[in-house]
Structure formats: C-alpha cells, structure tokens
Design a protein around this motif. Structure first.
Motif, PDB file in Angstrom:
ATOM      1  N   ASN A 115     -39.091 -19.034 -18.119  1.00 20.30           N
ATOM      2  CA  ASN A 115     -37.777 -19.195 -18.989  1.00 20.30           C
ATOM      3  C   ASN A 115     -38.517 -18.387 -20.223  1.00 20.30           C
ATOM      4  O   ASN A 115     -37.223 -17.587 -20.392  1.00 20.30           O
ATOM      5  CB  ASN A 115     -37.461 -20.133 -19.437  1.00 20.30           C
ATOM      6  N   MET A 116     -39.049 -18.275 -21.023  1.00 20.94           N
ATOM      7  CA  MET A 116     -39.908 -17.354 -21.820  1.00 20.94           C
ATOM      8  C   MET A 116     -40.302 -15.750 -21.630  1.00 20.94           C
ATOM      9  O   MET A 116     -39.919 -15.062 -22.039  1.00 20.94           O
ATOM     10  CB  MET A 116     -41.139 -18.315 -22.250  1.00 20.94           C
ATOM     11  N   ALA A 117     -40.533 -15.931 -20.369  1.00 24.45           N
ATOM     12  CA  ALA A 117     -41.254 -14.183 -19.468  1.00 24.45           C
ATOM     13  C   ALA A 117     -40.135 -13.868 -19.274  1.00 24.45           C
ATOM     14  O   ALA A 117     -39.506 -12.672 -19.364  1.00 24.45           O
ATOM     15  CB  ALA A 117     -41.390 -14.959 -18.360  1.00 24.45           C
ATOM     16  N   ALA A 118     -38.548 -14.611 -18.244  1.00 24.42           N
ATOM     17  CA  ALA A 118     -38.326 -13.681 -17.345  1.00 24.42           C
ATOM     18  C   ALA A 118     -36.449 -13.491 -18.476  1.00 24.42           C
ATOM     19  O   ALA A 118     -36.255 -12.133 -18.540  1.00 24.42           O
ATOM     20  CB  ALA A 118     -37.468 -14.517 -15.989  1.00 24.42           C
ATOM     21  N   ILE A 119     -36.377 -14.507 -18.549  1.00 18.22           N
ATOM     22  CA  ILE A 119     -35.018 -14.163 -20.671  1.00 18.22           C
ATOM     23  C   ILE A 119     -35.884 -12.443 -21.541  1.00 18.22           C
ATOM     24  O   ILE A 119     -34.871 -11.768 -21.629  1.00 18.22           O
ATOM     25  CB  ILE A 119     -34.338 -14.826 -20.959  1.00 18.22           C
ATOM     26  N   SER A 120     -36.593 -12.850 -22.099  1.00 11.88           N
ATOM     27  CA  SER A 120     -36.924 -11.942 -22.668  1.00 11.88           C
ATOM     28  C   SER A 120     -36.892 -10.590 -22.045  1.00 11.88           C
ATOM     29  O   SER A 120     -37.329  -9.533 -23.150  1.00 11.88           O
ATOM     30  CB  SER A 120     -37.583 -12.376 -23.370  1.00 11.88           C
ATOM     31  N   ASP A 124     -31.993  -7.882 -24.922  1.00 13.67           N
ATOM     32  CA  ASP A 124     -32.825  -7.358 -25.699  1.00 13.67           C
ATOM     33  C   ASP A 124     -31.695  -8.493 -27.185  1.00 13.67           C
ATOM     34  O   ASP A 124     -30.813  -8.563 -26.627  1.00 13.67           O
ATOM     35  CB  ASP A 124     -33.204  -6.687 -25.789  1.00 13.67           C
ATOM     36  N   LYS A 125     -32.089  -7.697 -28.168  1.00  8.58           N
ATOM     37  CA  LYS A 125     -31.026  -7.665 -29.581  1.00  8.58           C
ATOM     38  C   LYS A 125     -29.689  -6.995 -29.481  1.00  8.58           C
ATOM     39  O   LYS A 125     -28.817  -7.229 -29.991  1.00  8.58           O
ATOM     40  CB  LYS A 125     -31.789  -7.596 -30.962  1.00  8.58           C
ATOM     41  N   ASN A 126     -29.347  -6.239 -28.560  1.00  7.58           N
ATOM     42  CA  ASN A 126     -28.756  -5.465 -27.577  1.00  7.58           C
ATOM     43  C   ASN A 126     -27.032  -5.986 -26.877  1.00  7.58           C
ATOM     44  O   ASN A 126     -26.387  -5.592 -27.231  1.00  7.58           O
ATOM     45  CB  ASN A 126     -28.663  -4.175 -27.820  1.00  7.58           C
ATOM     46  N   ILE A 139     -35.724 -22.718 -22.177  1.00  7.27           N
ATOM     47  CA  ILE A 139     -34.431 -21.658 -21.781  1.00  7.27           C
ATOM     48  C   ILE A 139     -33.916 -21.450 -23.375  1.00  7.27           C
ATOM     49  O   ILE A 139     -33.727 -20.301 -23.420  1.00  7.27           O
ATOM     50  CB  ILE A 139     -32.667 -22.762 -21.125  1.00  7.27           C
ATOM     51  N   ILE A 140     -33.316 -22.454 -24.544  1.00  7.57           N
ATOM     52  CA  ILE A 140     -33.072 -22.642 -25.815  1.00  7.57           C
ATOM     53  C   ILE A 140     -34.251 -21.497 -26.250  1.00  7.57           C
ATOM     54  O   ILE A 140     -34.658 -20.194 -27.209  1.00  7.57           O
ATOM     55  CB  ILE A 140     -33.374 -24.119 -26.417  1.00  7.57           C
ATOM     56  N   ASP A 141     -35.563 -22.031 -26.858  1.00  6.77           N
ATOM     57  CA  ASP A 141     -36.436 -20.880 -26.735  1.00  6.77           C
ATOM     58  C   ASP A 141     -36.900 -19.599 -26.011  1.00  6.77           C
ATOM     59  O   ASP A 141     -37.261 -18.449 -27.389  1.00  6.77           O
ATOM     60  CB  ASP A 141     -37.737 -21.400 -26.586  1.00  6.77           C
ATOM     61  N   LYS A 147     -33.435 -12.328 -28.832  1.00  4.71           N
ATOM     62  CA  LYS A 147     -33.484 -11.419 -29.815  1.00  4.71           C
ATOM     63  C   LYS A 147     -32.162 -11.595 -29.417  1.00  4.71           C
ATOM     64  O   LYS A 147     -31.040 -10.996 -30.379  1.00  4.71           O
ATOM     65  CB  LYS A 147     -34.439 -10.501 -30.429  1.00  4.71           C
ATOM     66  N   ALA A 148     -31.189 -11.631 -28.476  1.00  2.00           N
ATOM     67  CA  ALA A 148     -30.307 -11.482 -27.760  1.00  2.00           C
ATOM     68  C   ALA A 148     -29.445 -12.881 -28.766  1.00  2.00           C
ATOM     69  O   ALA A 148     -29.408 -13.264 -29.403  1.00  2.00           O
ATOM     70  CB  ALA A 148     -29.917 -12.093 -26.347  1.00  2.00           C
ATOM     71  N   LYS A 149     -27.771 -12.509 -29.097  1.00  2.00           N
ATOM     72  CA  LYS A 149     -26.854 -13.576 -29.875  1.00  2.00           C
ATOM     73  C   LYS A 149     -26.742 -14.194 -28.460  1.00  2.00           C
ATOM     74  O   LYS A 149     -26.474 -14.127 -27.576  1.00  2.00           O
ATOM     75  CB  LYS A 149     -25.616 -11.925 -29.882  1.00  2.00           C
ATOM     76  N   ILE A 150     -26.910 -15.227 -29.438  1.00  2.00           N
ATOM     77  CA  ILE A 150     -26.699 -16.897 -28.626  1.00  2.00           C
ATOM     78  C   ILE A 150     -25.527 -17.544 -28.984  1.00  2.00           C
ATOM     79  O   ILE A 150     -25.380 -17.467 -29.863  1.00  2.00           O
ATOM     80  CB  ILE A 150     -27.991 -18.247 -28.607  1.00  2.00           C
TER      81      ILE A 150
END
Length: 397
Positions: A115-120, A124-126, A139-141, A147-150
């Motif tokens: 989850n740390m690897a794939a989501i990021s 991204d921030k956009n 998942i939360i981490d 840096k995406a809007k959660i």
C-alpha cells in the motif's frame, strides 16, 4: 546522554496509555504459531493468529522452504532492480497472476509495503482518493504518502461514495481519482460492497483499488474477495498479503501488465528494499498451488468459523455483523476489554484485546480468528472458557 525532553515524553505517555487500558504488552510465542501456542511455558488455544488456513506450520511448505535455502541461500542479496530478482521471485509472480486471474503481478516484502508502494506510485498531489473511513492503517498511510487529496467516505455507504465521486469529478480539480477499499474489513469482518463500488467507479472513471489482505485465501473459495464477486477483470489494482492465509510473509499487487511494469520502475519499496528470501518466495508459491489444487482447507476454515460464531452468539456475546471468519466479541470499555482478554489467557485461551487506536474509543473487543487447523474439541474448550469468563466479569449473564 539521553535527551531529557525525550525521556519525559516517553515516561508520561506510556504511563497515560497504561492508565487508560491502551498499552499493549507483547508476549513472545515459544515455538510455532499454530492452533495452539506456548507462552511462558503455558499452552493456550490460539484465537489471535491470521494464519487462517494453518499453512504457517504446514509440512509441505516447510519442506520446499528448506530446499530453497540449500539451492538459493538465505537471502536475495540485493534489491529487485539490481540483481535481487531471483528465478523464484518470477515463479511466485507468475503463480500470483494465475491465482488472481490477472495479466501480471508484482511481489513486495509485506502487505503494508504494497500500500505504501502502489498508491504513491500511481497517485500524486494533483489527484484525489476516495477512501472508506474504516480502511486499514496501511491504506491511510499510503494515501498520505501520495500527497493526493484524501476524501473520506462513510463506511460502505454507496450514496456517500456516489455523491463524493460526483463532486470530485465535477470540481475539475483532479487529474485522476481513485476509490480504495479493503475487501474484508479486519476489525469487524464485513465485506466491501464491491459490485456497487465498481459500478460507481465505471460511471465516474475512477481507478479501483482493493486491499484484499484478509480476503485472499478466505473469500472466493480461496481466490479472494474480487474473484468472489467475479470482478477480477473490472478492478484495476488487487493488493494482497502472503503473511496471513498464505502463511508466509510478503505482499503483492496484481493487475494489467502495464500497471505492473510501472510499479517495477516507480514503487519505492520495490526499488530500495531487498527482496523477500528465496525460502519465503518458494513457500508462498507452494501455498498458492495448494489453494488452486483444492478447496479443502478453505472449506474447513469456514466450517470452524461458523461453529465458533454460533457458539459465541448462543452464549450471548456481541459478535457484530461479521460475514467472514473474523469474529469480534465487542466489550466496549478499554480497561474491561483488557481485563477480559487477560482472564481468557489465565483460563487457557489466547485472544488478544483490540483497543483504540486500532478501533474507535469505546468499541474495544477481543477479536477471534478461527483457522482450518483448529479441531472441534479446541473450539468447544474455548467456548467453555468464554462462558466462564464472560459470566465472571458480567459480559454475559
């Protein structure tokens, strides 16, 4: 010299946690983590392990793991992108893709790492991520790291998901939008409404991500929650762990070939952390082969699960609305929950208390995890102990 501010911070906060019943003592297990375990020389019926199918102590897995040590050594020796990709890692990933019915798969050192690897690597921030409020900490981490809007979505609330997906799309603020959910929620044992989630995702062109750590090996006759619903060709990312039902250690993401190719060049745990050991890779492959060959262990798991649930419910325990082998006994108060777990231990059952921050305050519970390795006699003994302890401290009448 030790920092005075650090010492003060630690002393004060550890004392506070203990006073509130939120401090977790760790008891080392002496020997294997099977249906029974030994702690401080005391044999206990084990109802706290994620070893759903009993594969962590399976002789067939132990045999191939020992052989892998002899043939490949005890470590991979490097990160995957240098020369740490061994033939056994490739064999594992091919088997995972076959198991999940996807084009390809990539393996990692743990489910948390996935989850740390794939989501990021994807977001991204956009971008924006629609995340179920009860999603796992990893998942939360992973979402935070991207840096995406959660955008927090009410638990399994499809009206809320649709509303927030529509708002996010119509805002025009985001390049990509992902919806992410556990397949099976680890504290309550309920199952995500994947068919409805996928319908909404397709309506709004959302990326779909399912964390099936507690579903793989359990749901879908072992193939997982996504396959249980027949959605393997409509989900973009299937994440799973090799540390629970598979019985070993590690994690993986399965999906389209181009997705896996991207993760191999952009997911940081893959790039910067040494690969799992040859023994782990080979044992995981063997476990998956066993699940693909037979549903016997999966059927035994569900048989034991239904037996334990029925027994606890008959005794009067609040076991929530679990749809899976995860069987909480909700106590409520944190100190009472700790006391209940300790009494079970004294009588011969190891069922760990789960309190805040793992679950919301006031919803402390003892989470029971029956496995395919438990016998009916073990479960009967456990139920007798639950009845005795429950009546002693007034949880049941």
């Amino acid at each position: 010299m030790t920092s005075k501010s650090l010492h003060s911070f630690l002393e004060e906060n550890i004392a506070d946690l203990k006073e509130k019943g939120l401090y977790n003592d760790i008891e080392p297990v002496e020997g294997p983590n099977g249906p029974t375990i030994t702690i401080d020389g005391k044999e206990l019926i084990n109802l706290s392990s994620n070893n759903y199918l009993g594969l962590a102590t399976d002789e067939r897995l132990k045999k191939v793991a020992k052989e892998a040590v002899d043939s490949h050594g005890v470590g991979a020796g490097a990160v995957r992108t240098i020369n740490g990709t061994l033939d056994v890692h490739i064999e594992l990933e091919k088997k995972l893709a076959e198991f999940k019915d996807t084009e390809a798969a990539i393996s990692y050192q743990s489910g948390f790492n996935c989850n740390m690897a794939a989501i990021s690597a994807i977001m991204d921030k956009n971008d924006a991520i629609l995340s179920d409020e009860l999603n796992h900490a990893s998942i939360i981490d992973g979402c935070r790291l991207s840096k995406a809007k959660i955008i927090r979505v009410n638990h399994s609330d499809m009206d809320d998901l649709r509303k927030k997906a529509k708002e996010a799309v119509e805002s025009g603020n985001y390049n990509k939008i992902m919806v992410i959910t556990d397949g099976v929620f680890s504290m309550d044992g309920d199952v995500a409404l994947l068919p409805e989630i996928v319908d909404i995702a397709e309506e709004f062109d959302l990326i779909t991500y399912v964390d099936d750590a507690h579903g793989s090996g359990v749901m879908g006759k072992g193939a997982g929650t996504v396959k249980h619903f027949g959605l393997q060709h409509r989900i973009d990312l299937q994440m799973g762990t090799l540390s629970k039902a598979i019985g070993v250690v590690g994690g993986y993401v399965a999906g389209k070939t181009n997705l896996i190719d991207w993760l191999k060049v952009r997911s940081r745990p893959f790039l910067f952390s040494t690969a799992v050991t040859p023994a782990d890779a080979v044992a995981s492959t063997k476990a998956i082969e066993l699940l693909m060959e037979s549903t016997e262990l999966n059927e035994k798991l569900w048989e034991n699960s239904e037996y334990l649930k029925a027994g606890l419910k008959k005794l009067g325990f609040d076991i929530g609305d679990s749809e899976t082998p995860i069987t909480p006994c909700v106590i409520g108060d944190e100190l009472d929950t700790q006391k209940f777990s300790k009494k079970l231990y004294e009588e011969g059952v190891y069922a760990k208390s789960i309190v805040f921050p793992t679950v919301p305050k006031g919803t402390g519970r003892v989470r029971n995890m029956p496995s395919a390795a438990h016998t009916k006699e073990m479960l009967d003994d456990a139920l007798q102990i639950y009845e005795k302890v429950g009546k002693e401290i007034g949880v049941i009448s």
